[in-house]
Design a protein around this motif. Structure first.
Motif, PDB file in Angstrom:
ATOM      1  N   ASP A 146       0.833  -1.203   0.000  1.00 35.34           N
ATOM      2  CA  ASP A 146       0.000   0.000   0.000  1.00 35.34           C
ATOM      3  C   ASP A 146       0.872   1.260   0.000  1.00 35.34           C
ATOM      4  O   ASP A 146       2.030   1.222   0.407  1.00 35.34           O
ATOM      5  N   PRO A 147       0.288   2.394  -0.481  1.00 39.11           N
ATOM      6  CA  PRO A 147       1.006   3.677  -0.405  1.00 39.11           C
ATOM      7  C   PRO A 147       1.296   4.017   1.068  1.00 39.11           C
ATOM      8  O   PRO A 147       0.729   3.386   1.966  1.00 39.11           O
ATOM      9  N   PRO A 148       2.198   4.986   1.319  1.00 37.77           N
ATOM     10  CA  PRO A 148       2.771   5.932   0.353  1.00 37.77           C
ATOM     11  C   PRO A 148       3.968   5.328  -0.376  1.00 37.77           C
ATOM     12  O   PRO A 148       4.448   4.266  -0.029  1.00 37.77           O
ATOM     13  N   GLY A 149       4.418   6.076  -1.388  1.00 35.21           N
ATOM     14  CA  GLY A 149       5.599   5.668  -2.123  1.00 35.21           C
ATOM     15  C   GLY A 149       5.387   5.734  -3.616  1.00 35.21           C
ATOM     16  O   GLY A 149       4.301   6.063  -4.117  1.00 35.21           O
ATOM     17  N   VAL A 150       6.445   5.453  -4.330  1.00 35.00           N
ATOM     18  CA  VAL A 150       6.421   5.417  -5.795  1.00 35.00           C
ATOM     19  C   VAL A 150       5.982   4.021  -6.237  1.00 35.00           C
ATOM     20  O   VAL A 150       6.423   3.022  -5.657  1.00 35.00           O
ATOM     21  N   PRO A 151       5.128   3.899  -7.250  1.00 34.62           N
ATOM     22  CA  PRO A 151       4.724   2.571  -7.712  1.00 34.62           C
ATOM     23  C   PRO A 151       5.910   1.764  -8.251  1.00 34.62           C
ATOM     24  O   PRO A 151       6.695   2.258  -9.058  1.00 34.62           O
ATOM     25  N   VAL A 152       6.011   0.539  -7.773  1.00 35.98           N
ATOM     26  CA  VAL A 152       7.014  -0.412  -8.257  1.00 35.98           C
ATOM     27  C   VAL A 152       6.259  -1.607  -8.838  1.00 35.98           C
ATOM     28  O   VAL A 152       5.426  -2.212  -8.164  1.00 35.98           O
ATOM     29  N   LEU A 153       6.539  -1.927 -10.073  1.00 36.58           N
ATOM     30  CA  LEU A 153       5.833  -3.029 -10.719  1.00 36.58           C
ATOM     31  C   LEU A 153       6.071  -4.341  -9.976  1.00 36.58           C
ATOM     32  O   LEU A 153       7.161  -4.591  -9.468  1.00 36.58           O
ATOM     33  N   ARG A 154       5.056  -5.162  -9.921  1.00 38.38           N
ATOM     34  CA  ARG A 154       5.246  -6.539  -9.476  1.00 38.38           C
ATOM     35  C   ARG A 154       5.906  -7.336 -10.599  1.00 38.38           C
ATOM     36  O   ARG A 154       5.843  -6.939 -11.773  1.00 38.38           O
ATOM     37  N   ILE A 155       6.474  -8.475 -10.254  1.00 36.03           N
ATOM     38  CA  ILE A 155       7.076  -9.340 -11.279  1.00 36.03           C
ATOM     39  C   ILE A 155       6.021  -9.741 -12.302  1.00 36.03           C
ATOM     40  O   ILE A 155       6.269  -9.764 -13.511  1.00 36.03           O
ATOM     41  N   SER A 156       4.813 -10.028 -11.826  1.00 35.29           N
ATOM     42  CA  SER A 156       3.738 -10.480 -12.708  1.00 35.29           C
ATOM     43  C   SER A 156       3.324  -9.413 -13.710  1.00 35.29           C
ATOM     44  O   SER A 156       2.710  -9.728 -14.739  1.00 35.29           O
ATOM     45  N   ALA A 157       3.661  -8.150 -13.462  1.00 33.34           N
ATOM     46  CA  ALA A 157       3.303  -7.082 -14.405  1.00 33.34           C
ATOM     47  C   ALA A 157       3.973  -7.283 -15.753  1.00 33.34           C
ATOM     48  O   ALA A 157       3.464  -6.830 -16.780  1.00 33.34           O
ATOM     49  N   ARG A 182       3.261  -2.356  -6.439  1.00 33.97           N
ATOM     50  CA  ARG A 182       3.375  -2.119  -5.007  1.00 33.97           C
ATOM     51  C   ARG A 182       4.057  -0.753  -4.833  1.00 33.97           C
ATOM     52  O   ARG A 182       4.246  -0.041  -5.827  1.00 33.97           O
ATOM     53  N   TYR A 183       4.428  -0.404  -3.601  1.00 31.50           N
ATOM     54  CA  TYR A 183       4.880   0.974  -3.362  1.00 31.50           C
ATOM     55  C   TYR A 183       6.156   0.982  -2.508  1.00 31.50           C
ATOM     56  O   TYR A 183       6.345   0.145  -1.621  1.00 31.50           O
ATOM     57  N   LEU A 184       6.989   1.985  -2.813  1.00 35.15           N
ATOM     58  CA  LEU A 184       8.248   2.111  -2.090  1.00 35.15           C
ATOM     59  C   LEU A 184       8.636   3.580  -2.016  1.00 35.15           C
ATOM     60  O   LEU A 184       8.601   4.303  -3.016  1.00 35.15           O
ATOM     61  N   GLU A 185       9.003   4.041  -0.825  1.00 37.90           N
ATOM     62  CA  GLU A 185       9.484   5.415  -0.656  1.00 37.90           C
ATOM     63  C   GLU A 185      10.982   5.456  -0.951  1.00 37.90           C
ATOM     64  O   GLU A 185      11.779   4.793  -0.272  1.00 37.90           O
ATOM     65  N   VAL A 186      11.354   6.194  -1.985  1.00 34.31           N
ATOM     66  CA  VAL A 186      12.754   6.258  -2.417  1.00 34.31           C
ATOM     67  C   VAL A 186      13.112   7.707  -2.742  1.00 34.31           C
ATOM     68  O   VAL A 186      12.235   8.563  -2.938  1.00 34.31           O
ATOM     69  N   LYS A 228      17.142   6.394 -11.613  1.00 36.51           N
ATOM     70  CA  LYS A 228      17.892   5.207 -12.027  1.00 36.51           C
ATOM     71  C   LYS A 228      16.973   4.094 -12.509  1.00 36.51           C
ATOM     72  O   LYS A 228      17.264   3.425 -13.505  1.00 36.51           O
ATOM     73  N   PHE A 229      15.855   3.896 -11.811  1.00 36.06           N
ATOM     74  CA  PHE A 229      15.010   2.736 -12.097  1.00 36.06           C
ATOM     75  C   PHE A 229      13.678   3.107 -12.764  1.00 36.06           C
ATOM     76  O   PHE A 229      12.820   2.255 -12.916  1.00 36.06           O
ATOM     77  N   ARG A 230      13.528   4.363 -13.152  1.00 36.79           N
ATOM     78  CA  ARG A 230      12.294   4.787 -13.796  1.00 36.79           C
ATOM     79  C   ARG A 230      12.257   4.271 -15.231  1.00 36.79           C
ATOM     80  O   ARG A 230      13.220   4.419 -15.992  1.00 36.79           O
ATOM     81  N   LEU A 231      11.124   3.685 -15.596  1.00 38.38           N
ATOM     82  CA  LEU A 231      10.959   3.167 -16.958  1.00 38.38           C
ATOM     83  C   LEU A 231      10.530   4.274 -17.900  1.00 38.38           C
ATOM     84  O   LEU A 231       9.811   5.200 -17.513  1.00 38.38           O
ATOM     85  N   GLU A 232      10.962   4.156 -19.142  1.00 36.16           N
ATOM     86  CA  GLU A 232      10.557   5.075 -20.206  1.00 36.16           C
ATOM     87  C   GLU A 232       9.720   4.319 -21.234  1.00 36.16           C
ATOM     88  O   GLU A 232       9.950   3.125 -21.451  1.00 36.16           O
ATOM     89  N   PRO A 233       8.735   4.993 -21.853  1.00 36.04           N
ATOM     90  CA  PRO A 233       7.965   4.315 -22.904  1.00 36.04           C
ATOM     91  C   PRO A 233       8.895   3.725 -23.961  1.00 36.04           C
ATOM     92  O   PRO A 233       9.821   4.378 -24.426  1.00 36.04           O
ATOM     93  N   TYR A 241       1.486   4.271 -20.215  1.00 35.48           N
ATOM     94  CA  TYR A 241       0.145   4.844 -20.304  1.00 35.48           C
ATOM     95  C   TYR A 241      -0.377   5.330 -18.952  1.00 35.48           C
ATOM     96  O   TYR A 241      -1.423   5.973 -18.881  1.00 35.48           O
ATOM     97  N   SER A 242       0.323   5.018 -17.860  1.00 31.32           N
ATOM     98  CA  SER A 242      -0.115   5.450 -16.533  1.00 31.32           C
ATOM     99  C   SER A 242       0.519   6.782 -16.160  1.00 31.32           C
ATOM    100  O   SER A 242       1.608   7.118 -16.631  1.00 31.32           O
ATOM    101  N   GLU A 243      -0.160   7.511 -15.281  1.00 31.33           N
ATOM    102  CA  GLU A 243       0.392   8.769 -14.790  1.00 31.33           C
ATOM    103  C   GLU A 243       1.490   8.487 -13.776  1.00 31.33           C
ATOM    104  O   GLU A 243       1.398   7.585 -12.956  1.00 31.33           O
ATOM    105  N   GLY A 244       2.523   9.277 -13.819  1.00 29.70           N
ATOM    106  CA  GLY A 244       3.590   9.154 -12.838  1.00 29.70           C
ATOM    107  C   GLY A 244       4.593   8.075 -13.197  1.00 29.70           C
ATOM    108  O   GLY A 244       4.384   7.271 -14.117  1.00 29.70           O
ATOM    109  N   PRO A 245       5.713   8.032 -12.469  1.00 31.94           N
ATOM    110  CA  PRO A 245       6.773   7.074 -12.769  1.00 31.94           C
ATOM    111  C   PRO A 245       6.392   5.659 -12.368  1.00 31.94           C
ATOM    112  O   PRO A 245       5.547   5.440 -11.500  1.00 31.94           O
ATOM    113  N   ARG A 246       7.027   4.704 -13.028  1.00 30.74           N
ATOM    114  CA  ARG A 246       6.933   3.297 -12.661  1.00 30.74           C
ATOM    115  C   ARG A 246       8.356   2.766 -12.540  1.00 30.74           C
ATOM    116  O   ARG A 246       9.145   2.856 -13.481  1.00 30.74           O
ATOM    117  N   LEU A 247       8.680   2.230 -11.360  1.00 26.92           N
ATOM    118  CA  LEU A 247       9.938   1.546 -11.168  1.00 26.92           C
ATOM    119  C   LEU A 247       9.699   0.047 -11.362  1.00 26.92           C
ATOM    120  O   LEU A 247       8.553  -0.387 -11.525  1.00 26.92           O
TER     121      LEU A 247
END
Length: 342
Positions: free
Chosen positions: A67-78, A93-97, A104-109, A133-139
């Motif tokens: 659960d939040p707070p934190g930046v979204p981090v993809l699950r392996i299943s994603a 899932r979520y991680l405060e970083v 470093k770990f932010r994905l780009e389209p 396609y989602s708002e905000g960064p995804r690690l």
């Protein structure tokens, strides 16, 4: 199968066992061999490492929270769950970083993710495309590897399809190793896998064609799901009417309806199991075979059994029989024919 035959027999092939998945595999196989869209010339095979814009990078190793707070981090299943091999950006899932970690770990389209460690071989080394396609960064987590391709030479969407094709999956799976019950594959080994590289324009046309055919597969799959749901509803209704028939005449009528539609209702193991249960239910209710009024009542048989137990006890062959308590009327789940006992 030629592309022409594939298109002509698309619906028929899909109806075979695992037909839609077989179609998906065949589409990718034809695509990577230059038979879906002609390569139009030489398509040299090149290892992935020669097609990268920047080197591969494993994801963040810190365990995130559900659960939040934190930046979204993809699950392996994603990176493995979608049939179109697109990253499921809502599976997080979520991680405060700090900001440096985000960068470093932010994905780009256009980034590709490959699973490097999993208990299921079919997921190890499977590629998926991040669209953003989602708002905000995804690690992304440590068990996923990021591939950032040189887009002046390759279309990431084409690389995704090529790496997931049967020909290249055989190579990938041969490189995997098992450790403590899980299957792993390093980025170094994965980067060494060669893929055919036609010119960029051909790659894009291949992606367009594969996307069109995969969309057809999605439609066929949804059509099959609707048909299965309808079949299951019809089967439950038919078996309900069969097992609750008020008399022999209605039972015969309901069974005739099932028999007339047997091929429709029982073309899958799960519905056959339900039919078996219904047959057993009819049997224990005395509705499966005609009842003969001249048959010995069950009460007489039970009394004879009790008498035999008393005799054996008197001879010292068994312990004292315990008399079972009578079953109250409210405990009886269903009625039985005359002459039967609970």
């Amino acid at each position: 199968m030629s592309p022409e035959m594939l298109l002509r027999e698309f619906d028929a092939v899909a109806e075979a066992p695992d037909g839609v998945q077989r179609l998906r595999d065949l589409i990718l196989q034809l695509a990577v061999r230059g038979k879906l869209v002609p390569f139009g010339g030489a398509a040299p095979s090149m290892p992935l490492k020669q097609l990268l814009d920047t080197d591969t990078l494993n994801g963040i190793s810190t365990k995130p929270n559900n659960d939040p707070p934190g930046v979204p981090v993809l699950r392996i299943s994603a990176g493995t769950s979608r049939t179109d091999a697109v990253v499921d950006e809502g599976d997080v899932r979520y991680l405060e970083v700090d900001d440096d970690t985000i960068q470093k770990f932010r994905l780009e389209p256009g980034d590709l993710l490959a699973c490097r460690f999993n208990g299921n071989l079919q997921y190890v080394g499977k590629f998926s495309l991040y669209l953003g396609y989602s708002e905000g960064p995804r690690l992304y987590p440590d068990k996923l590897i990021r591939f950032r391709m040189d887009r002046g030479r390759v279309d990431p969407a084409y690389v995704r399809y090529a790496m997931n094709s049967a020909d290249l999956r055989h190579e990938v799976e041969a490189l995997c190793a098992t450790t403590a019950g899980n299957i792993g594959l390093s980025a170094t080994k994965l980067k060494a896998v060669p893929i055919p590289v036609p010119v960029l324009d051909v790659q894009r046309r291949i992606v367009e064609k594969v996307d069109q055919l995969m969309a057809l597969c999605d439609e066929l799959e949804e059509r099959q799901r609707r048909r299965v749901r309808k079949r299951d509803r019809l089967n439950r209704s038919a078996l309900h009417h069969l097992t609750t028939a008020a008399d022999d005449g209605e039972l015969t009528h309901q069974w005739a309806r099932i028999r007339e539609n047997f091929g429709l209702l029982y073309d899958a193991p799960e519905t056959v199991t339900e039919l078996r249960q219904a047959v057993l239910q009819l049997a224990v209710r005395g509705k499966l075979v005609p009842q003969d009024p001249s048959d010995e009542p069950a009460s007489v048989l039970l009394e004879r059994i009790e008498a035999e137990k008393r005799r054996l006890h008197a001879e010292g062959k068994i312990g004292k029989p315990k008399k079972l308590p009578a079953i109250a009327l409210g405990e009886v789940p269903f009625g039985v024919p005359e002459g039967w006992e609970w």
